[in-house]
Design a protein around this motif. Structure first.
Motif, PDB file in Angstrom:
ATOM      1  N   ASN A  44       6.680  -7.618 -13.722  1.00 43.96           N
ATOM      2  CA  ASN A  44       5.662  -7.906 -12.703  1.00 43.96           C
ATOM      3  C   ASN A  44       6.021  -9.208 -11.977  1.00 43.96           C
ATOM      4  O   ASN A  44       5.433 -10.260 -12.216  1.00 43.96           O
ATOM      5  N   ASN A  45       7.005  -9.122 -11.077  1.00 43.23           N
ATOM      6  CA  ASN A  45       7.535 -10.310 -10.400  1.00 43.23           C
ATOM      7  C   ASN A  45       7.373 -10.206  -8.888  1.00 43.23           C
ATOM      8  O   ASN A  45       7.067  -9.144  -8.349  1.00 43.23           O
ATOM      9  N   ILE A  46       7.602 -11.327  -8.219  1.00 43.48           N
ATOM     10  CA  ILE A  46       7.623 -11.332  -6.755  1.00 43.48           C
ATOM     11  C   ILE A  46       8.670 -10.337  -6.268  1.00 43.48           C
ATOM     12  O   ILE A  46       9.794 -10.289  -6.770  1.00 43.48           O
ATOM     13  N   GLY A  47       8.327  -9.531  -5.269  1.00 41.95           N
ATOM     14  CA  GLY A  47       9.224  -8.482  -4.797  1.00 41.95           C
ATOM     15  C   GLY A  47      10.402  -9.015  -3.993  1.00 41.95           C
ATOM     16  O   GLY A  47      10.319 -10.075  -3.369  1.00 41.95           O
ATOM     17  N   PRO A  48      11.522  -8.284  -3.976  1.00 40.16           N
ATOM     18  CA  PRO A  48      12.710  -8.738  -3.231  1.00 40.16           C
ATOM     19  C   PRO A  48      12.491  -8.801  -1.726  1.00 40.16           C
ATOM     20  O   PRO A  48      13.080  -9.657  -1.056  1.00 40.16           O
ATOM     21  N   LEU A 106       0.805  -1.221   0.000  1.00 39.79           N
ATOM     22  CA  LEU A 106       0.000   0.000   0.000  1.00 39.79           C
ATOM     23  C   LEU A 106       0.844   1.279   0.000  1.00 39.79           C
ATOM     24  O   LEU A 106       0.554   2.211  -0.766  1.00 39.79           O
ATOM     25  N   PRO A 107       1.903   1.394   0.820  1.00 40.66           N
ATOM     26  CA  PRO A 107       2.716   2.619   0.743  1.00 40.66           C
ATOM     27  C   PRO A 107       3.308   2.852  -0.644  1.00 40.66           C
ATOM     28  O   PRO A 107       3.340   3.985  -1.135  1.00 40.66           O
ATOM     29  N   PHE A 108       3.775   1.763  -1.300  1.00 38.23           N
ATOM     30  CA  PHE A 108       4.335   1.913  -2.637  1.00 38.23           C
ATOM     31  C   PHE A 108       3.264   2.324  -3.639  1.00 38.23           C
ATOM     32  O   PHE A 108       3.525   3.107  -4.554  1.00 38.23           O
ATOM     33  N   MET A 109       2.061   1.777  -3.498  1.00 37.27           N
ATOM     34  CA  MET A 109       0.972   2.150  -4.400  1.00 37.27           C
ATOM     35  C   MET A 109       0.657   3.640  -4.300  1.00 37.27           C
ATOM     36  O   MET A 109       0.492   4.326  -5.313  1.00 37.27           O
ATOM     37  N   ILE A 110       0.590   4.140  -3.072  1.00 36.39           N
ATOM     38  CA  ILE A 110       0.263   5.553  -2.871  1.00 36.39           C
ATOM     39  C   ILE A 110       1.385   6.443  -3.397  1.00 36.39           C
ATOM     40  O   ILE A 110       1.149   7.408  -4.138  1.00 36.39           O
ATOM     41  N   PRO A 124       1.911  -6.833  -7.212  1.00 36.75           N
ATOM     42  CA  PRO A 124       1.551  -6.533  -8.601  1.00 36.75           C
ATOM     43  C   PRO A 124       1.867  -5.107  -9.019  1.00 36.75           C
ATOM     44  O   PRO A 124       1.224  -4.566  -9.912  1.00 36.75           O
ATOM     45  N   MET A 125       2.870  -4.477  -8.357  1.00 38.53           N
ATOM     46  CA  MET A 125       3.202  -3.098  -8.670  1.00 38.53           C
ATOM     47  C   MET A 125       3.713  -2.945 -10.096  1.00 38.53           C
ATOM     48  O   MET A 125       3.526  -1.897 -10.718  1.00 38.53           O
ATOM     49  N   GLY A 126       4.374  -3.973 -10.634  1.00 38.16           N
ATOM     50  CA  GLY A 126       4.837  -3.879 -12.009  1.00 38.16           C
ATOM     51  C   GLY A 126       3.690  -3.651 -12.972  1.00 38.16           C
ATOM     52  O   GLY A 126       3.732  -2.773 -13.845  1.00 38.16           O
ATOM     53  N   ALA A 127       2.618  -4.440 -12.814  1.00 42.17           N
ATOM     54  CA  ALA A 127       1.446  -4.283 -13.675  1.00 42.17           C
ATOM     55  C   ALA A 127       0.728  -2.961 -13.391  1.00 42.17           C
ATOM     56  O   ALA A 127       0.273  -2.281 -14.317  1.00 42.17           O
ATOM     57  N   ARG A 128       0.617  -2.596 -12.124  1.00 35.06           N
ATOM     58  CA  ARG A 128      -0.090  -1.365 -11.761  1.00 35.06           C
ATOM     59  C   ARG A 128       0.615  -0.139 -12.326  1.00 35.06           C
ATOM     60  O   ARG A 128      -0.026   0.754 -12.894  1.00 35.06           O
TER      61      ARG A 128
END
Length: 320
Positions: free
Chosen positions: A118-122, A41-45, A90-94
């Motif tokens: 759009n990969n699993i995050g580190p 959520l913080p990254f999305m915002i 899913p931040m890559g796709a977003r």
């Protein structure tokens, strides 16, 4: 008829095995609450705020010395690569969808980002997957998870996407009609308020959009975790192996460290829940979901070749 029978079967199983169904649903909700909200959520915002304020291009320019020789893309595309690899699925796709909708990148560039970013995050990979598998080394697994994906992006850039624009001037000359249409589709400012939106207005839009997306992910995680009820009842011996194909996080918890290689090969694909969540991120665009699935399968095959090479050339260090 088939869909009706499947849904009816699921309704009956939920009623007849209510305790197990509730446990699976609760597990999906807890995974969303404890893993997705704090890590996504913080990254999305923040990412939505940067795109709305036009800062994505500036950040992309800062990383041009590293990414330009590899991918030869414009700064906004570089920003999508950074967010996709650092923030994770899913931040890559977003981010690809947001950049495309905002007119920052064209459709070809958005498809390019969606193919390998759009990969699993580190953070998820290092804090959940590797401790779950009890691996001693870290670097070879990071290379298999992210180095192979980056290599796949480099290959795509020089083959299927070799005609992407490398500068803003080139993009304008190639896509002037598309960019003009994207700009005309944006909501116009009211006549009585000619000033552009300020920081708080952009922040409010980003928070609202981020909350809407994260709540959608909650529903997907609960539903696909609940589907684990099917193999558990009908294929009890294979249920634990099929669980990650439905919902990757809950399935990996069930699988544990039984077969590390199987887990490592599942991660690039992500499972059905990840595909559904990706659709949730891009459904307001014309980006093709089927093409995304094909790229995930090819990336999984490349990852398998990587681990095969590791097994052949360094057998004494394999999967340590």
């Amino acid at each position: 008829m088939l869909y009706t029978l499947c849904f009816l079967l699921l309704f009956v199983l939920i009623l007849t095995h209510s305790q197990e169904a509730a446990a699976y649903a609760a597990d999906g909700f807890l995974l969303w609450y404890s893993k997705m909200i704090p890590s996504l959520l913080p990254f999305m915002i923040l990412s939505g705020l940067m795109i709305r304020m036009g800062l994505s291009k500036r950040l992309g320019k800062w990383f041009e010395p590293v990414l330009k020789p590899l991918l030869r893309c414009r700064p906004d595309v570089n920003y999508g690569v950074l967010m996709g690899f650092l923030c994770g699925f899913p931040m890559g796709a977003r981010v690809a969808a947001q950049l495309y909708q905002a007119g920052k990148i064209n459709r070809q560039e958005a498809r390019f980002l969606l193919a390998f970013c759009n990969n699993i995050g580190p953070v998820y990979f290092c804090s959940f997957v590797l401790p779950l598998l009890e691996r001693r080394m870290t670097a070879p697994y990071l290379l298999g998870m992210y180095g192979v994906a980056l290599l796949y992006g480099i290959i795509l850039r020089r083959t299927l996407f070799r005609h992407l624009p490398e500068s803003s001037a080139e993009a304008l000359s190639r896509n002037s009609v598309q960019i003009a249409a994207a700009q005309s589709a944006r909501p116009s400012m009211p006549r009585g308020n000619p000033d552009p939106p300020g920081l708080l207005a952009h922040l409010d839009d980003s928070v609202q959009a981020g909350l809407q997306s994260i709540i959608s992910l909650c529903g997907y995680m609960i539903l696909f975790n609940l589907l684990n009820l099917l193999p558990r009842l009908f294929l009890p011996r294979a249920g634990v192996w099929l669980a990650p194909l439905f919902e990757i996080t809950g399935g990996l918890k069930q699988l544990g460290r039984r077969c590390p290689l199987y887990t490592l090969l599942l991660l690039p694909f992500g499972g059905l829940s990840c595909i559904a969540q990706t659709y949730s991120m891009i459904h307001d665009t014309d980006l093709p979901l089927g093409e995304y699935v094909v790229h995930k399968l090819l990336l999984t095959a490349l990852t398998a070749l990587y681990y095969l090479a590791w097994r052949i050339f360094f057998p004494h260090l394999f999967l340590l």
